[in-house]
Every structure is written in C-alpha cells, then in structure tokens.
Design a protein around this motif. Structure first.
Motif, mmCIF file in Angstrom:
data_model
loop_
_atom_site.group_PDB
_atom_site.id
_atom_site.type_symbol
_atom_site.label_atom_id
_atom_site.label_comp_id
_atom_site.label_asym_id
_atom_site.label_seq_id
_atom_site.Cartn_x
_atom_site.Cartn_y
_atom_site.Cartn_z
ATOM 1 N N ARG A 115 0.824 -1.202 0.000
ATOM 2 C CA ARG A 115 0.000 0.000 0.000
ATOM 3 C C ARG A 115 0.861 1.256 0.000
ATOM 4 N NH1 ARG A 115 -5.099 -1.148 -1.689
ATOM 5 N NH2 ARG A 115 -5.338 -3.358 -1.235
ATOM 6 N N HIS A 116 0.435 2.271 -0.765
ATOM 7 C CA HIS A 116 1.173 3.517 -0.906
ATOM 8 C C HIS A 116 0.256 4.685 -0.620
ATOM 9 C CE1 HIS A 116 4.191 1.083 -3.086
ATOM 10 N NE2 HIS A 116 3.171 0.560 -3.718
ATOM 11 N N ASP A 117 0.849 5.881 -0.553
ATOM 12 C CA ASP A 117 0.051 7.098 -0.502
ATOM 13 C C ASP A 117 0.213 7.921 -1.776
ATOM 14 O OD1 ASP A 117 2.588 8.062 -0.240
ATOM 15 O OD2 ASP A 117 2.304 8.921 1.755
ATOM 16 N N PHE A 118 1.053 7.437 -2.720
ATOM 17 C CA PHE A 118 1.246 8.118 -3.999
ATOM 18 C C PHE A 118 1.529 7.061 -5.054
ATOM 19 C CE2 PHE A 118 3.703 10.054 -7.379
ATOM 20 C CZ PHE A 118 3.017 11.237 -7.622
ATOM 21 N N LEU A 145 -3.319 2.266 -3.356
ATOM 22 C CA LEU A 145 -3.375 3.252 -2.274
ATOM 23 C C LEU A 145 -3.999 2.643 -1.033
ATOM 24 C CD1 LEU A 145 -4.596 6.366 -4.263
ATOM 25 C CD2 LEU A 145 -2.251 5.721 -3.710
ATOM 26 N N HIS A 146 -3.538 3.086 0.113
ATOM 27 C CA HIS A 146 -4.123 2.621 1.364
ATOM 28 C C HIS A 146 -5.569 3.111 1.436
ATOM 29 C CE1 HIS A 146 -4.895 1.893 5.572
ATOM 30 N NE2 HIS A 146 -3.764 1.213 5.647
ATOM 31 N N ARG A 149 -6.279 5.986 4.199
ATOM 32 C CA ARG A 149 -5.443 7.174 4.316
ATOM 33 C C ARG A 149 -5.471 7.960 3.014
ATOM 34 N NH1 ARG A 149 -0.544 3.540 6.768
ATOM 35 N NH2 ARG A 149 -1.625 2.896 8.677
ATOM 36 N N PRO A 150 -5.177 9.245 3.056
ATOM 37 C CA PRO A 150 -5.150 10.028 1.819
ATOM 38 C C PRO A 150 -4.139 9.475 0.836
ATOM 39 C CG PRO A 150 -5.148 11.463 3.738
ATOM 40 C CD PRO A 150 -4.929 10.073 4.247
ATOM 41 N N GLY A 151 -4.517 9.483 -0.433
ATOM 42 C CA GLY A 151 -3.612 8.985 -1.460
ATOM 43 C C GLY A 151 -3.831 9.701 -2.773
ATOM 44 N N GLY A 173 -11.485 7.332 3.450
ATOM 45 C CA GLY A 173 -10.203 7.868 3.043
ATOM 46 C C GLY A 173 -10.292 8.694 1.776
ATOM 47 N N ILE A 175 -9.124 10.144 -1.792
ATOM 48 C CA ILE A 175 -8.338 9.784 -2.966
ATOM 49 C C ILE A 175 -8.351 10.970 -3.919
ATOM 50 C CG2 ILE A 175 -10.318 8.721 -4.140
ATOM 51 C CD1 ILE A 175 -8.321 6.797 -5.462
#
Length: 884
Positions: A115-118, A145-146, A149-151, A173, A175
């Motif tokens: 999982r990433h945020d970008f 994306l997670h 969380r924001p992504g 979250g 996106i």
C-alpha cells in the motif's frame, strides 16, 4: 509461485513479509500488523504450511491466491486486511487501525499488493501514448493506495486510452486523481457507451444476482422493495428511440410476490422536466394482480397518444414469465407466458388502437429503468410506486419486430438467454434499403457487478457488439468519509458521460475539461458540500448535473453545444459564480427542479447568452426554468433570449405546482411559498417576447423581486405602467425599481391554433394593472394588439383620498390591418357604471377609455383637475379568427 525460508511456523493462506533478519535478507515471516507497521513490505501469501527454518511455497504479489486457501469465499470485491495472526480477512467497511494488504474479487481470489500514498500510473504499466489500453494499469495504481489514508494517483502528460470506465469505489479515506494539466493530460474512453470515470462506493452500487431463470450459464438480476439498486438504462445514448417506426421490448422475469393492484413496473420509460408538465411514458410493461394471479399490462406512446393493452390471462407467482411488447407499424401486441410456450398477442380495444404508421414518441427528457417507474423530474428520478420484486433474467430492446409467424403473429417464448450474435441483432430495414434495424440494448444478467453492469448494443452497426456500461439508481446514503478529488484532467467520452457518480461529502473537482461527451459531469445523490472550480464542458446533451446537491459551490463554469447546460434536481442548494452558458443547441440553459422544501439557487455573474444561436434553428424554450424551487437569487447576471425569428421566448419560466411541506397527520401538507429575486440583472428578450418572467403551474401568486437596473438605467421598469413584462396564470407580485409592490399578470385562453405553423388564430387574453394618477392620465393593463379584429372590455375601480369611489365597465373594438389600427367607435362604450355618490359616479369623474398605444391596447384613466385617484384595472381582450 516462489519459495523462501520462513522464520516462524506458517500455515497456507498466511500473509508473508520480509523478516528484517540481518543474517538472511531473503527470510520471511508472518505479516502481522506489528511486523507491517515496523516498515516491512508484503511479499505474498503462503500456498502451503511450513515449519520455522524450512522452505515455504508462496504466491508472490501481485499473484492471486485461490479462495480455498484463504477461506474468504466468493462475494463482493472488498478490502482484505491482515489479522493478528497474519491471516487474510475480509473487512468492509474498514475499521480504523486495520492494515489493508489487498483486494478480494467476486470469485473470492485475493490480490496482495503493498500500500502507498502516492502512485504514478506510469509505474504500474500505463503508457499514455494514445495507443494501448491503460485501464488495467490505472486501476492497479488506484488499488495500491491505502484505503483509509489520503492517497494520490498521478497522471503525467499524455493521452490515456481506456476501454472500461475507471471506478473509484472507496468507502473511506481521501483519494485524489491528479493530472499534470487539464490541457496536457487526457483520459479517452473508447469502450462503448458509459462514463469515463465512475465514482461509486461499493456498498451503494452493488446489484445482487441470484439463480438463473433460464437454462444455460448465467444468473438473474434480483430486485426487491428493500434493494433500491434498480438499473438505469437512460444513461445509454443507444436508447434515444424517438420517432422509431417499429420496436420490440422483451424480458424474462419471475415475480416473487403478488404485485400491487396498481401495477409494478418491470421496465418503464418515464419522466418530465417541470411539475407543470404531464408525466410521460414512451413504453412500459407492468405486473399487477388482486385475485392471486399475476396480470400483465403495457403502454406505448405513439404519435403523442398513449395506448394501453392488457393481457387477458393470469399467471402464478414464482414462475418464470416471458414478456414482450411489439409495435410493427400496424399492430401493438403484448405477449406473456412461460418460456417455451407458443404465445398469442393481445391488442388494445377496438377504437383505441394506434393508427398505422404511427411512430414512438420519446422526448429527450425520458428515463428508462428496470424495476421502478418514475413520474418525477428529469434527469434524476424519484419513484412513486413500489419497485418490482423478483428476478429479471434478460432484457432486449430493438428497432425490429421479434421473429414470429407472419399469418397468426404467434411466436414461441425463448428458453435461453438472448443470443448476442450479429445476425440475430441486425436486420435490413424494409422501408429503407440503405439502413438497418438493430438491437439497441441487450442485457443478460450473468455476473455479480458493482458500480455498473455491462450490456451490449449494435447501434454502431459493427459486426461486434458495443459494450454499454449501465449505471444504477442507488438510494443509500453517501459514504461521508470517502472524499474524492479530481484535478487538472481532461476527459473524452463520445458515447457517455465524462464523470458520473455518487459523491461523498466535501468532494472537490477543479480545473477539469470534458471536450467530447454526451453528458459532461453527472453527480447525484447527496453531493453535499462538493466544490467545482474551473469546469469546461463540451457535450451534446447534459453539461453539469447535480442531483441532491446540498450546499454545492460551482465557480467558473463554461458549456458548449449542450441542450441543458446546468441541471440541479431534488435537494437543490447551489451557490454559483461566473458562468457562461447558452449555445445554438440549448433547450433550457439553466434548469432547477426541487423535490424537497427550502431548495435554493444563488448565482452571481451568470451570463446566459443566445449569441451563438445566430444562423442555427432556435431551440430555446427559456434561459432559466425553475420548478418548485423555494428561492432563486440571481445577481449581476445577463439573461438573454434575443432571437430574431422565434416568438415569445421568455428569459425566465417559473413553475409553482407542488411544493409542499409534510406535517404530522391528520394535518394536511403545508403549501410553501416560493420567491425569486433579481438584483442588477439584465433581461434581453427578443422583441416578440411578451414577458420577461412567465409563471406556470397550478399555484400562485408568487413574489418576484426586481431590484436595481434591469435593462436601461435611464429607463427602469415601473411595472405595470410601462409594459406587460411579467405574466402569470392568475397574477404575480412584483417589486419594481420605484419601490412599489404591485400586481401584474394575465390569463390566456387559446381558441384556435394552427398546429402546422404554431400560429394562434383566436384567443382571449386578460391583463391587470394598478396605478395612481394626479394631474396627468395613466395607462394601465397593456394587452398586445393582434392582427385582425379584437374586442376589449375593461373593469375599472377608482378611489380618492376621501373614500369616494366609482366603477366602470367599458368596451371598445380595435381592428389592426397592415399595421394600421382603427377604433370601432370614437369613444369607448360605457356598459355599466356605479359609484359612492348615491349609486352614481362622483361628479367630474370621467369614464376610462380603451386606446391603442405603442402596439398595445391599454386603459387610459384620467383624473379630474386638482384630484388624485388610484385606479385598479382588469382588461380582457377577445381576438377573432381571421376570415382568410
């Protein structure tokens, strides 16, 4: 499949990650939440059990893991989390603290990804070269994306082709889809009919399927009163069938309960724009029943006339039933019966059958739905009947007539799903050698679906069917925590909508362009507190549409080529600034309809211009239309309908029919007042327009406030003395530049209308007016002069400051030939008079006169010298039919 050494005992299905062992970097361990939080990466999922220190076979990400190893089973796609023992677990919606490691699809297979945020879409295989299909790569980037969380999903400069709609299905979250620039980053949808970007939380946009009704592979769509996810076919341009000379509508269903006596819709096309307009239904098939048997009826609108046909038989509940409505240009036939049986047609009663050669009447406002009937306003819907409860197996709507016996018109109901081959769905048109008749929509429910289902159409007449991505009308609440942000992107979707979806609260769209689409952007159902900034739309039908738009803010909107530039429906709460609307194809540039009390629209700097219509057919009906909107405010705006040829196209049309506030029984619903305010607005109608603001509907009067300069600062409005600028079915209140609150309105009764030209041959008009006169006469209650002969009758009441009063009934005739107006008598005839001076008119009070003035017939009221009189006037005109 790969192998590696494990540091701990693992079981098949355990999620694995690196052990961070300093002596062996290849060693794996269980991916418990603690291990993942420490910074390790997900490696895969164990395929077999293994003891500590031994080799384990595992599926490396992004390989899929069969459900038999994970134990998750088949079901709706959702996030997969890792539990405290390092096992996969399905969890939707996700809870705070859950560590998501993948997705579970409808078959129960798990895809494990870090999982990433970008996520840069190029890193996931997208090319952006306008060549291949980048849908899979972009979808992988979004899923990486997670979910809590924001992504950000980033689109570098390029042209990204997709053949399926991109779907944002987050439950929680934020996106953000971010392009380099709306001029350099373009998403092109070339996969048939549907949106390029669909925003649909999975828990809201899921239509369940159940056991198959017919033999063969596949399932059936399950609809019920509790499940409000009815399929909306209207969003497919393939179903624009207005003017069809023949058609057939077929489906196989199984009702699970006895339908209501009023009839539950299986398939229905219905809708309207304003409450004052009658609800329409181009075609529909309905089930009813009150005696233990299911009954079948159908309707079709041919040449603007509704025709109903009822099947004489009854059918048991819980049994499959094939239904078919056919119009072959001569007969309107309804078929109903079990699959595999020979069906005979039912027709409308004698004397109620359509004429031969009649064509289907389907206005642009029509909606087509499965399982629900809408009688509310377009383009959104509010169902007024209990939805159909049962199974729908297959649906086909075609231009051509079904295969049946030419002599008896009987046919055998199918026992399998409809065939999707070219020969079955494309036929020659017997009336036109160069044309073909096609299947416009074909749906075989054979899969679980989420945001949309896939149908097929042959509308492009290619050997392979075109996919059609159909949206659901979901009725659930918004996913408040799933904030969607879309910035700096361009969309191209010639056969559908650029962006379509149900938003969470506080979603944002900024610097977007939709440069080729049927509908620009459609956001529905509780787009609460959403923000739209800098939006350019080039679409053929709808520009920006908000359904349930509570406190939405839209700044900098420009539309090109649309029929309805901006539409807000249901709960309307919109603040707008700096818009430029109107084109040669516009029907209503600004359409606002509210199904809830206290709806409002506040616009500043709205420029609605007919400039682009020059040289094109004039399609406009008005610049602004509202229906039961509690309050509309326009400031510093231009409302222009200055056509050179079209007659009587008002800048504003207001419908006040049904706005009610529910109260506790037995109290009846409370009628809510509506109000419209125009501050420093310019009204620019064509010279033939009789009114700047026209009221329709069953209710009135409604207040209209006109504040500040409206046309010419040197010559402000002074209603009703100057011109007949505001008309109403019964009258309206208008606050003018002079500060007076006055009545101004009228009634029209049309006696003769030439339908070929739209020219009115004879009618009766009524106008009202009031004013105060001192030394100079005052002219009131203007009615435009009509060519030919007209008789005018006025009722006038006059009062002075001392309480004296008088009434007159006067009559005059005026003939208008070639622009020359001739009075029938030198003075108006006094038919009756009555006054406060012992039943007589006070001495010196002159009777009013009906005179021609500036193209109108007006009532001239003259006060005696040195006396001030207040006049109230009602003028009625009867325009005669010309002998020619």
């Amino acid at each position: 499949m790969q192998t590696a050494t494990v540091a701990v005992d693992v079981q098949a299905g355990d999620v694995l990650c690196s052990a961070l062992a300093p002596d062996d970097a290849s060693r794996l361990t269980k991916a418990t939440p603690a291990a993942l939080t420490a910074g390790t990466m997900v490696t895969g999922v164990a395929a077999t059990a293994a003891a500590a220190g031994t080799k384990v076979s595992y599926y490396a990400q992004p390989e899929v893991v069969p459900a038999r190893l994970t134990g998750l089973g088949a079901g709706q796609p959702c996030s997969v989390v890792v539990d405290g023992q390092g096992r996969c677990a399905r969890q939707l919606p996700l809870s705070e603290g859950a560590f998501a490691v993948g997705e579970c699809d409808a078959q129960g297979d798990v895809a494990v990804v870090p999982r990433h945020d970008f996520a840069n879409v190029l890193d996931f295989g997208a090319r952006g070269d306008d060549q291949g299909d980048d849908w899979d790569a972009i979808t992988r980037a979004m899923r990486s994306l997670h979910p809590l969380r924001p992504g950000v999903v980033y689109f570098p400069s390029g042209y990204y082709r997709i053949r399926r709609p991109l779907v944002v299905g987050r439950e929680q979250g934020k996106i953000e889809l971010l392009g380099e620039s709306e001029h350099t980053t373009t998403i092109r949808f070339f996969g048939g009919h549907g949106p390029a970007l669909c925003i649909s939380p999975k828990s809201l946009g899921h239509l369940p399927t159940a056991d198959a009704l017919l033999t063969g592979a596949g399932k059936a769509g399950a609809l019920s009163a509790k499940n409000r996810s009815t399929v909306n076919l209207r969003d497919s341009p393939a179903l624009d069938m207005d003017g069809a000379a023949s058609f057939s509508v077929s489906c196989t269903v199984r009702p699970e309960v006895l339908p209501g006596g009023g009839g539950e819709p299986v398939i229905s096309s219905s809708g309207r724009r304003l409450n004052s307009e009658a609800a329409t239904c181009a075609f529909g098939i309905f089930l009813g029943g009150t005696t233990g048997q299911v009954t079948v009826t159908a309707t079709a609108r041919l040449d603007g006339v509704d025709h109903t046909v009822s099947h004489p038989g009854g059918f048991p509940v819980g049994q499959p039933l094939h239904l078919c409505l056919v119009w072959d240009g001569t007969h309107l036939d309804l078929y109903a019966g079990p699959p595999g049986t020979v069906l005979t047609p039912a027709e409308p009663r004698e004397g109620q059958r359509p004429r031969a050669g009649a064509k289907l009447t389907q206005p642009v406002e029509e909606g087509v739905y499965l399982g629900v009937r809408s009688q509310q306003r377009w383009p959104e819907y509010r169902d007024l009947t209990r939805p159909f409860t049962g199974r729908i197996d297959s649906v086909r709507i075609s231009d051509f007539v079904i295969d049946r016996d030419a002599g008896t018109r009987t046919f055998t109901a199918p026992t399998a799903k409809f065939s999707a081959d070219f020969a079955t769905n494309v036929r020659p048109d017997p009336a036109h050698a160069d044309r073909r008749l096609v299947t416009r929509i074909l749906i075989n429910f054979d899969r679980d679906v989420d945001a949309f289902t896939v149908g097929s159409t042959w509308i492009r007449r290619t050997p392979d069917p075109d996919p059609v991505y159909l949206m659901y009308q979901w009725g659930g609440p918004p996913a408040a925590a799933a904030i969607t942000t879309v910035r700096r992107l361009e969309f191209q979707c010639p056969s559908g909508a650029g962006i379509h979806g149900q938003l969470s609260n506080s979603s944002v769209f900024s610097h977007l362009r939709v440069t080729a689409a049927r509908d620009g952007m459609r956001l529905r159902n509780n787009s609460y507190l959403c923000e739209v900034e800098h939006l350019f739309l080039s679409a053929t039908r709808l520009g920006l549409t908000l359904g349930g738009s509570g406190l939405a803010r839209v700044n900098r909107l420009q539309t090109v080529g649309t029929q309805y530039d901006f539409v807000a429906t249901d709960l309307v709460g919109v603040t707008a600034r700096d818009w430029y609307l109107g084109s040669h194809r516009s029907v209503v540039p600004l359409l606002l309809t509210s199904a809830a009390p206290y709806g409002s629209f506040h616009g500043i700097g709205i420029a609605i211009s007919s400039e682009a219509t020059q040289g094109h057919p004039e399609t406009w009906q008005c610049a602004v239309a509202t229906s039961d909107l509690h309050h509309v405010v326009l400031e510093s705006s231009v409302l222009e309908t200055s056509f050179l040829r079209q007659t009587d196209c008002p800048p504003v049309r207001i419908d006040n029919s049904l706005l009610l506030l529910a109260q506790e029984p037995p109290e009846p619903p409370l009628e809510l007042p509506t109000a419209s305010t125009f501050v420093n607005c310019e009204f620019r109608p064509s010279p033939s327009t009789r009114a700047n603001i026209v009221f329709t509907g069953r209710r009135g009067p409604s207040p209209v406030r006109i504040i500040g300069s409206t046309t010419n600062p040197a010559n402000p409005w002074a209603l009703p003395q100057d011109q007949n600028r505001v008309s109403h079915l019964g009258g309206c209140v208008s606050t003018t530049d002079l500060g007076q609150t006055q009545w101004q309105g009228g009634r029209d009764w049309v006696f003769a209308l030439d339908t070929a030209t739209g020219r009115i041959g004879a009618r009766e008009r009524e106008a009202q007016g009031c004013g105060i006169a001192a030394s100079q006469p005052v002219t009131l209650a203007a009615v435009p002069l009509a060519a030919g002969a007209s008789r005018y009758r006025a009722e006038v009441l006059a009062t002075d400051p001392a309480g004296r009063a008088a009434t007159w009934v006067v009559e005059q005739g005026l003939s208008t030939v070639g622009g020359t107006v001739t009075a029938w008598a030198s003075e108006s005839r006094v038919l009756d008079s009555f006054g406060s001076a012992e039943g007589s008119v006070p001495a010196g009070w002159n009777p009013p006169q009906i005179i021609p003035l500036d193209g109108n017939a007006v009532v001239k009221c003259s006060p005696p010298g040195g006396l001030t009189l207040a006049f109230t006037v009602k003028l009625r005109a009867t325009e005669g039919l010309a002998a020619s």
